[in-house]
Design an enzyme around this catalytic site. Structure first.
Site, PDB file in Angstrom:
ATOM      1  N   LEU A 170       0.852  -1.189   0.000  1.00  0.00           N
ATOM      2  CA  LEU A 170       0.000   0.000   0.000  1.00  0.00           C
ATOM      3  C   LEU A 170       0.890   1.242   0.000  1.00  0.00           C
ATOM      4  CD1 LEU A 170      -2.390  -1.551   2.583  1.00  0.00           C
ATOM      5  CD2 LEU A 170      -3.111  -0.745   0.330  1.00  0.00           C
TER       6      LEU A 170
ATOM      7  N   CYS B  63       4.071   7.198  -4.561  1.00  0.00           N
ATOM      8  CA  CYS B  63       4.904   8.140  -3.793  1.00  0.00           C
ATOM      9  C   CYS B  63       6.111   7.447  -3.157  1.00  0.00           C
ATOM     10  CB  CYS B  63       4.036   8.877  -2.766  1.00  0.00           C
ATOM     11  SG  CYS B  63       4.991   9.830  -1.587  1.00  0.00           S
TER      12      CYS B  63
ATOM     13  N   CYS C 282       7.667  10.623  -4.916  1.00  0.00           N
ATOM     14  CA  CYS C 282       8.110  11.617  -3.922  1.00  0.00           C
ATOM     15  C   CYS C 282       9.332  11.169  -3.144  1.00  0.00           C
ATOM     16  CB  CYS C 282       7.028  11.916  -2.885  1.00  0.00           C
ATOM     17  SG  CYS C 282       5.349  11.789  -3.414  1.00  0.00           S
TER      18      CYS C 282
ATOM     19  N   HIS D 214       7.238   0.501   2.406  1.00  0.00           N
ATOM     20  CA  HIS D 214       6.096  -0.323   1.989  1.00  0.00           C
ATOM     21  C   HIS D 214       5.682  -1.261   3.118  1.00  0.00           C
ATOM     22  CE1 HIS D 214       7.156   1.289  -1.781  1.00  0.00           C
ATOM     23  NE2 HIS D 214       7.839   0.286  -2.290  1.00  0.00           N
TER      24      HIS D 214
ATOM     25  N   PHE E  58      14.398  31.950  17.257  1.00  0.00           N
ATOM     26  CA  PHE E  58      15.531  32.561  16.557  1.00  0.00           C
ATOM     27  C   PHE E  58      16.747  31.627  16.611  1.00  0.00           C
ATOM     28  CE2 PHE E  58      19.085  35.488  16.225  1.00  0.00           C
ATOM     29  CZ  PHE E  58      18.721  36.204  15.121  1.00  0.00           C
TER      30      PHE E  58
HETATM   31  C1  LIG Z   1       8.694  12.538  -9.553  1.00  0.00           C
HETATM   32  C2  LIG Z   1       7.557  12.907  -8.653  1.00  0.00           C
HETATM   33  C3  LIG Z   1       7.823  13.449  -7.424  1.00  0.00           C
HETATM   34  C4  LIG Z   1       6.764  13.805  -6.591  1.00  0.00           C
HETATM   35  N1  LIG Z   1       7.047  14.396  -5.392  1.00  0.00           N
HETATM   36  C5  LIG Z   1       6.043  14.820  -4.612  1.00  0.00           C
HETATM   37  C6  LIG Z   1       6.303  15.456  -3.372  1.00  0.00           C
HETATM   38  O1  LIG Z   1       7.454  15.637  -2.991  1.00  0.00           O
HETATM   39  N2  LIG Z   1       5.255  15.862  -2.623  1.00  0.00           N
HETATM   40  C7  LIG Z   1       3.968  15.697  -3.026  1.00  0.00           C
HETATM   41  O2  LIG Z   1       3.045  16.107  -2.327  1.00  0.00           O
HETATM   42  N3  LIG Z   1       3.677  15.066  -4.201  1.00  0.00           N
HETATM   43  C8  LIG Z   1       4.682  14.629  -4.979  1.00  0.00           C
HETATM   44  N4  LIG Z   1       4.403  13.977  -6.144  1.00  0.00           N
HETATM   45  C9  LIG Z   1       2.991  13.687  -6.474  1.00  0.00           C
HETATM   46  C10 LIG Z   1       2.490  12.436  -5.701  1.00  0.00           C
HETATM   47  O3  LIG Z   1       3.391  11.371  -5.896  1.00  0.00           O
HETATM   48  C11 LIG Z   1       1.108  12.028  -6.198  1.00  0.00           C
HETATM   49  O4  LIG Z   1       0.243  13.138  -6.210  1.00  0.00           O
HETATM   50  C12 LIG Z   1       0.481  10.937  -5.327  1.00  0.00           C
HETATM   51  O5  LIG Z   1       1.350   9.854  -5.192  1.00  0.00           O
HETATM   52  C13 LIG Z   1      -0.848  10.485  -5.949  1.00  0.00           C
HETATM   53  O6  LIG Z   1      -1.474   9.502  -5.164  1.00  0.00           O
HETATM   54  P1  LIG Z   1      -2.682   8.638  -5.799  1.00  0.00           P
HETATM   55  O7  LIG Z   1      -3.187   7.780  -4.705  1.00  0.00           O
HETATM   56  O8  LIG Z   1      -3.618   9.503  -6.512  1.00  0.00           O
HETATM   57  O9  LIG Z   1      -1.964   7.756  -6.893  1.00  0.00           O
HETATM   58  P2  LIG Z   1      -0.922   6.548  -6.722  1.00  0.00           P
HETATM   59  O10 LIG Z   1      -0.116   6.672  -5.490  1.00  0.00           O
HETATM   60  O11 LIG Z   1      -0.209   6.446  -8.006  1.00  0.00           O
HETATM   61  O12 LIG Z   1      -1.862   5.285  -6.508  1.00  0.00           O
HETATM   62  C14 LIG Z   1      -2.530   4.658  -7.553  1.00  0.00           C
HETATM   63  C15 LIG Z   1      -2.520   3.180  -7.239  1.00  0.00           C
HETATM   64  O13 LIG Z   1      -3.364   2.514  -8.169  1.00  0.00           O
HETATM   65  C16 LIG Z   1      -2.801   1.246  -8.394  1.00  0.00           C
HETATM   66  N5  LIG Z   1      -3.359   0.725  -9.630  1.00  0.00           N
HETATM   67  C17 LIG Z   1      -3.280   1.240 -10.864  1.00  0.00           C
HETATM   68  N6  LIG Z   1      -3.955   0.477 -11.729  1.00  0.00           N
HETATM   69  C18 LIG Z   1      -4.471  -0.548 -11.026  1.00  0.00           C
HETATM   70  C19 LIG Z   1      -5.283  -1.667 -11.352  1.00  0.00           C
HETATM   71  N7  LIG Z   1      -5.721  -1.889 -12.591  1.00  0.00           N
HETATM   72  N8  LIG Z   1      -5.617  -2.522 -10.362  1.00  0.00           N
HETATM   73  C20 LIG Z   1      -5.195  -2.317  -9.091  1.00  0.00           C
HETATM   74  N9  LIG Z   1      -4.454  -1.277  -8.736  1.00  0.00           N
HETATM   75  C21 LIG Z   1      -4.093  -0.390  -9.684  1.00  0.00           C
HETATM   76  C22 LIG Z   1      -1.301   1.507  -8.462  1.00  0.00           C
HETATM   77  O14 LIG Z   1      -0.567   0.324  -8.235  1.00  0.00           O
HETATM   78  C23 LIG Z   1      -1.126   2.552  -7.369  1.00  0.00           C
HETATM   79  O15 LIG Z   1      -0.726   1.994  -6.133  1.00  0.00           O
HETATM   80  C24 LIG Z   1       5.430  13.601  -7.002  1.00  0.00           C
HETATM   81  C25 LIG Z   1       5.165  13.023  -8.251  1.00  0.00           C
HETATM   82  C26 LIG Z   1       6.217  12.703  -9.065  1.00  0.00           C
HETATM   83  C27 LIG Z   1       5.930  12.104 -10.407  1.00  0.00           C
END
Ligand SMILES: Cc1cc2nc3c(=O)[nH]c(=O)nc-3n(C[C@H](O)[C@H](O)[C@H](O)COP(=O)(O)OP(=O)(O)OC[C@H]3O[C@@H](n4cnc5c(N)ncnc54)[C@H](O)[C@@H]3O)c2cc1C
Ligand SMILES: NC(=O)c1ccc[n+]([C@@H]2O[C@H](COP(=O)([O-])OP(=O)(O)OC[C@H]3O[C@@H](n4cnc5c(N)ncnc54)[C@H](OP(=O)(O)O)[C@@H]3O)[C@@H](O)[C@H]2O)c1
Length: 516
Positions: free
Chosen positions: A70, A74, A79, A129, A494
């Site tokens: 889970l 990120c 992240c 994880h 400070f």
């Molecule tokens: C390079 C980078 C750096 C970042 N750094 C930051 C940061 O420093 N701070 C910040 O606030 N945000 C940051 N972000 C943004 C942040 O990572 C995302 O906004 C956040 O992780 C989104 O969460 P989510 O739950 O929407 O998507 P996700 O965390 O992507 O979750 C989606 C889930 O769906 C699952 N999934 C997909 N398809 C299926 C399927 N068919 N069946 C079952 N499961 C499926 C995936 O396995 C995944 O676990 C960054 C993004 C990037 C690209």
């Protein structure tokens, strides 16, 4: 599934990552029978926080994710590696500026390796994880099915791991994926994005072209350059002046962008990469400049930083959900989609793609599913990125404030005209710079409406101020906002990296505010 401790989860997750044919991980009550209050399809920030919140409210939640853990992208690819790389970039930057000075040894570029840091991340990421699986199972008491694709059948039914699960509501939380590069050569070896970089990198890049001008380009580009990998950013908009970034103050942007150039990066703005060349592996790119001229830039890595697209296609098709131009699932401020009983949360609903939004979208969906009437407006929020600095901002930029208000006062450190001459700002992370190289010690700004004395925006380049911005954001967004007088009444610790409190105190006695 029996309860595992964190060590047990770590081995189970690693084994599942290493073996593509590994079996699903089931943590179910009543063998997954009965009707759930909600199934969260996707267990990233949005799904895990939503599922946990719903469970905390007394509901029954099931989270399904195709990864064996889970937490989503990120901690796995986005992240967390970004923060590891950005911290390394700041350390490397300091070691370079102070090479063979004070107690610093001569900087040895041969020991700064992108590949090694990617390896460090890969070797350690299962710990986060494991913790999240353990916490969700043991402390949060949420049911989940992991290491299994979710197949949405209808608004109440999802299939996964060869079983069928039923729920009163669905929350689509499937995240986003890198926008593909649609130019010749995009399939060559050495063309990466933030995800493939940590999954597949198997050589030490020496020259990189990053395409895009937003956070990913600035953060990864700065990291690469700090390691000694010569980096060129090619951006069609001015860097940090992209459609995706709002309220970026121009002085702050200039400080960051000039600093990147001073560190040897090449920034090509108003330019596009039209082709990637190479025989099997990337060897260079063609850059098309705004004036129509073409340039070839040699490189052994291209990083695609052109943003992300919502991972909505399957869910939208299965449920006939309304979507926007980039495929983002359309929701209202309760995270309700166009289909009754179906919610969507996180990156799958489009920008801003940030953790606070993903988590709070999930929680908003949970609260509404559990009968609470709760809305979430994420149109304004505190924001940040890393170069070799921490760059943080909230509220209006100085330019935006001057367009909207007649009487603007600005508190700026260093004051205009004294840039580079005085050892300020200084505090955590900039003390050595302030004393030895004052021009590197950052920039900060507080923008105030003179008529109401309310602060309209805070902006900071430096180190250590990011935490403060979370709370400043909350204070700014209160109905009465935050005045310069209230700020001046606060008790600073400070030396504080943002000098906003003490600087406000120096001005708060004046009836008519003027710049400082
Ligand atoms: C390079 C980078 C750096 C970042 N750094 C930051 C940061 O420093 N701070 C910040 O606030 N945000 C940051 N972000 C943004 C942040 O990572 C995302 O906004 C956040 O992780 C989104 O969460 P989510 O739950 O929407 O998507 P996700 O965390 O992507 O979750 C989606 C889930 O769906 C699952 N999934 C997909 N398809 C299926 C399927 N068919 N069946 C079952 N499961 C499926 C995936 O396995 C995944 O676990 C960054 C993004 C990037 C690209
Ligand atoms: N909090 C963090 O530190 C952090 C870090 C990384 C990412 N993120 C989040 O993750 C998401 C992705 O960030 P990102 O920086 O990768 O993307 P982004 O912010 O969406 O920026 C994409 C950049 O690529 C350009 N672009 C888009 N399509 C292009 C194309 N076809 N050809 C050439 N250039 C193109 C854009 O230019 P235009 O502006 O001209 O359109 C922009 O400069 C964002 O929502 C971001 O907030 C957060």
């Amino acid at each position: 599934m029996p309860e595992l401790d964190v060590v047990g989860w770590r081995s189970a997750i690693q084994a599942a990552i290493d073996r593509p044919d590994s079996t699903p991980i089931l943590n179910l009550k009543d063998d997954g029978g009965g009707i759930y209050d909600a199934i969260f399809v996707g267990g990233g920030a949005a799904g895990r926080f939503g599922g946990s919140y719903l469970r905390a409210m007394g509901g029954r939640a099931l989270i399904i994710d195709r990864w064996p853990f889970l937490g989503g992208s990120c901690p796995h690819q986005a992240c967390v590696p970004h923060h590891l790389f950005s911290e390394a970039a700041a350390e490397l930057d300091r070691a370079r500026w102070f090479s063979d000075e004070l107690f610093f040894g001569p900087f040895d570029e041969s020991r700064a390796s992108i590949l090694e840091l990617v390896g460090l991340f890969r070797a350690g990421r299962a710990s986060a994880h494991a913790f999240m699986n353990w916490q969700t199972q043991v402390q949060l008491d949420v049911e989940f099915v992991l290491n299994a694709e979710a197949d949405i059948v209808d608004a109440n039914t999802v299939e996964a791991a060869g079983r069928t699960f039923e729920a009163r509501n669905l929350v689509v939380a499937l995240g986003a994926f890198q926008r593909p590069l649609l130019i010749p050569g995009a399939g060559l070896g050495g063309v990466h994005d933030w995800a493939t970089l940590v999954e597949d990198l198997d050589y030490e890049p020496t020259r990189c072209v990053a395409i895009g001008g937003g956070k990913t380009a600035v953060e990864y580009g700065s990291f690469f350059q700090a390691t000694g990998c010569e980096t060129t950013i090619v951006s069609r908009s001015p860097v940090m002046r992209t459609r995706s970034l709002h309220h970026v103050d121009e002085d702050i942007r200039r400080y960051v962008v000039d600093g990147m150039r001073a560190r040897g990066m090449t920034l090509l703005e108003g330019a596009s990469v039209t082709e990637i060349h190479g025989a099997g592996r990337v060897e260079g790119v063609t850059v098309h400049h705004a004036d129509g001229s073409l340039e070839t830039v040699a490189c052994d890595m291209v990083l695609n930083c052109t943003g992300e697209l919502p991972n909505s296609a399957e869910a939208a098709r299965a449920l006939a959900l309304a979507t926007g131009p980039d495929g983002e699932i359309l929701v209202d401020d309760r995270m309700r989609t166009s289909v009754e009983g179906v919610y969507a949360a996180g990156d799958v609903i489009g920008a801003p793609m940030e953790m606070f939004k993903a988590r709070k979208c999930g929680m908003t969906a949970a609260r509404n599913i559990m009968g609470e009437d709760h809305t979430f407006d994420f149109s304004q929020y505190p924001d940040f990125l890393h170069s070799t600095y921490e760059v943080t901002w909230v509220g209006l930029s100085e330019e935006e404030a001057r367009e909207r208000y007649d009487d603007i006062a600005v508190i700026r450190m260093p004051p205009r005209g004294l840039e580079g001459d005085i050892p300020l700002p200084c505090a955590e992370g900039t003390m050595l710079y302030a004393f030895a190289k004052p021009e590197l010690s950052g920039l900060q700004k507080c923008v105030i409406d003179g008529a109401t004395r309310r602060v309209l925006g805070f902006h900071h380049v430096g180190y250590g101020a990011k935490d403060a911005f979370q709370y400043l954001d909350h204070l700014l967004r209160r109905p009465d906002g935050l005045t310069v007088d209230e700020l001046g009444e606060m008790n600073e610790l400070f030396l504080n990296p943002e000098h906003f409190i003490q600087l406000s105190r120096l001005r708060a006695g004046r009836r008519e505010l003027v710049d400082l």
